[in-house]
Scaffold this motif. Structure first.
Motif, PDB file in Angstrom:
ATOM      1  N   UNK A 131       0.828  -1.211   0.000  1.00  0.00           N
ATOM      2  CA  UNK A 131       0.000   0.000   0.000  1.00  0.00           C
ATOM      3  C   UNK A 131       0.861   1.258   0.000  1.00  0.00           C
ATOM      4  N   UNK A 132       1.938   1.232   0.761  1.00  0.00           N
ATOM      5  CA  UNK A 132       2.821   2.396   0.790  1.00  0.00           C
ATOM      6  C   UNK A 132       3.440   2.648  -0.584  1.00  0.00           C
ATOM      7  N   UNK A 133       3.893   1.579  -1.258  1.00  0.00           N
ATOM      8  CA  UNK A 133       4.480   1.745  -2.594  1.00  0.00           C
ATOM      9  C   UNK A 133       3.447   2.278  -3.590  1.00  0.00           C
ATOM     10  N   UNK A 134       2.215   1.779  -3.486  1.00  0.00           N
ATOM     11  CA  UNK A 134       1.175   2.252  -4.401  1.00  0.00           C
ATOM     12  C   UNK A 134       0.869   3.731  -4.165  1.00  0.00           C
ATOM     13  N   UNK A 135       0.811   4.134  -2.922  1.00  0.00           N
ATOM     14  CA  UNK A 135       0.556   5.544  -2.621  1.00  0.00           C
ATOM     15  C   UNK A 135       1.715   6.432  -3.087  1.00  0.00           C
ATOM     16  N   UNK A 136       2.938   5.936  -2.947  1.00  0.00           N
ATOM     17  CA  UNK A 136       4.085   6.717  -3.433  1.00  0.00           C
ATOM     18  C   UNK A 136       4.042   6.873  -4.959  1.00  0.00           C
ATOM     19  N   UNK A 137       3.629   5.835  -5.661  1.00  0.00           N
ATOM     20  CA  UNK A 137       3.491   5.942  -7.108  1.00  0.00           C
ATOM     21  C   UNK A 137       2.405   6.933  -7.497  1.00  0.00           C
ATOM     22  N   UNK A 138       1.317   6.923  -6.758  1.00  0.00           N
ATOM     23  CA  UNK A 138       0.256   7.898  -7.039  1.00  0.00           C
ATOM     24  C   UNK A 138       0.746   9.319  -6.813  1.00  0.00           C
ATOM     25  N   UNK A 139       1.509   9.524  -5.743  1.00  0.00           N
ATOM     26  CA  UNK A 139       2.041  10.862  -5.469  1.00  0.00           C
ATOM     27  C   UNK A 139       2.988  11.299  -6.579  1.00  0.00           C
ATOM     28  N   UNK A 140       3.849  10.370  -7.014  1.00  0.00           N
ATOM     29  CA  UNK A 140       4.785  10.706  -8.090  1.00  0.00           C
ATOM     30  C   UNK A 140       4.043  11.039  -9.382  1.00  0.00           C
ATOM     31  N   UNK A 141       2.983  10.286  -9.702  1.00  0.00           N
ATOM     32  CA  UNK A 141       2.209  10.585 -10.903  1.00  0.00           C
ATOM     33  C   UNK A 141       1.524  11.931 -10.837  1.00  0.00           C
ATOM     34  N   UNK A 142       0.972  12.266  -9.685  1.00  0.00           N
ATOM     35  CA  UNK A 142       0.323  13.574  -9.534  1.00  0.00           C
ATOM     36  C   UNK A 142       1.337  14.711  -9.631  1.00  0.00           C
ATOM     37  N   UNK A 143       2.509  14.522  -9.049  1.00  0.00           N
ATOM     38  CA  UNK A 143       3.533  15.558  -9.161  1.00  0.00           C
ATOM     39  C   UNK A 143       3.997  15.744 -10.605  1.00  0.00           C
TER      40      UNK A 143
END
Length: 310
Positions: A131-143
């Motif tokens: 879950x942490x890795x998925x959330x980090x990927x979402x943050x990177x995509x939004x940035x």
């Protein structure tokens, strides 16, 4: 004539008060105007009753004795009271310290951690890491999307691409667009008891919590219903299910798109969906799918009052 003779009026000095005669037996003075023997004693202080019933203070130099005190307090009474109070305070402090220690040990010990197996703890930790890795990927995509929107000439095209991607995501979540991707196929087989709507709803919630993005449920007659946020489940006749008003017969299969390992771990947590169904005599079969297909569509909701703003 002296002043003493003038004050008496007789020309003679005023006679002195008669003294108490000293008799052999200590008999009282027979004279009618004889003074009270107690008044002549210098050892007993003279007290007279006051108007409110209290005695007059003793003469200066006499020792005052309280009528309530039968005897003088012993010399070690004060030390005894102080020692008893100290012992009681120390006992109360010790009891308070013991209570705090027990409370801290109780709150710091998790009762579920002691009965959870090491393999289950590893699975839970792996689920949290995923879950942490998925959330980090979402943050990177939004940035990255934010950076492209601010990049000048490419901003317009990036904004259009972002709007299209966002519309596709919302269409999948709303159930108006089909979806495909890696996921699971969860099959429920009934035993002595039929599969209840509560068990299916628990499975849907566990899959959503583990990152399930799109899912549908199918019955034994191949009828499928798309599962969205507003989908409801009811128990039907003869072990059937009513999903969004449509009747499905068993066995039931949920097809879900998401991370297979994370969703499998969520279903197999002790006391979770798999354990509950097995406790009712049924069985749950979980299969990995490299390309799970969610093709059932949900009819779009017709809006009566809201309209998009151009």
């Amino acid at each position: 004539m002296s002043e003493e003779q003038t004050e008496t009026g007789t020309g003679w000095p005023k006679p002195a008060d008669p003294e108490r005669p000293a008799g052999p037996g200590g008999e009282p003075d027979p004279r009618p105007d004889a003074p009270d023997p107690d008044e002549l004693s210098p050892l007993v202080p003279r007290t007279e009753p006051a108007e409110d019933g209290a005695g007059v203070e003793p003469a200066e130099g006499a020792a005052a004795v309280s009528p309530d005190d039968g005897a003088a307090a012993p010399a070690g009474a004060g030390r005894s009271r102080v020692s008893t109070a100290s012992v009681m305070i120390a006992a109360l402090l010790a009891l308070l310290g013991f209570t705090l220690v027990v409370q801290l040990r109780t709150t710091s010990t998790d009762p579920t951690a002691g009965v959870t197996r090491q393999e289950d703890l590893v699975r839970i930790l792996s689920d949290l890491d995923a879950r942490e890795n998925r959330l980090r990927q979402d943050i990177a995509g939004l940035e990255e999307s934010q950076r492209q929107l601010r990049s000048g000439e490419q901003g317009r095209q990036a904004a259009l691409d972002e709007a299209t991607r966002r519309a596709d995501e919302l269409g999948i979540l709303a159930g108006t667009l089909p979806a495909t991707g890696p996921g699971l196929a969860v099959r429920f087989e009934s035993g002595a008891k039929p599969i209840s709507a509560t068990r299916v709803l628990d499975a849907v919630q566990e899959l959503r919590g583990a990152g399930g993005e799109a899912m549908q449920i199918s019955g034994g007659d191949r009828a499928s219903v798309r599962i969205i946020a507003s989908t409801y489940f009811l128990d039907g006749e003869n072990g059937s299910l009513v999903v969004d008003g449509r009747r499905l017969t068993g066995p039931f299969t949920i097809t879900v798109i998401g991370d297979p390992a994370t969703m499998r771990t969520a279903l197999n947590i002790p006391g979770g969906v798999v354990a509950s169904v097995q406790g009712d005599g049924g069985n749950v079969i979980v299969e990995d799918r490299e390309a799970a297909e969610v093709s059932a569509l949900h009819a779009p909701i017709k809006l009566e009052h809201a309209r998009p703003v151009s």
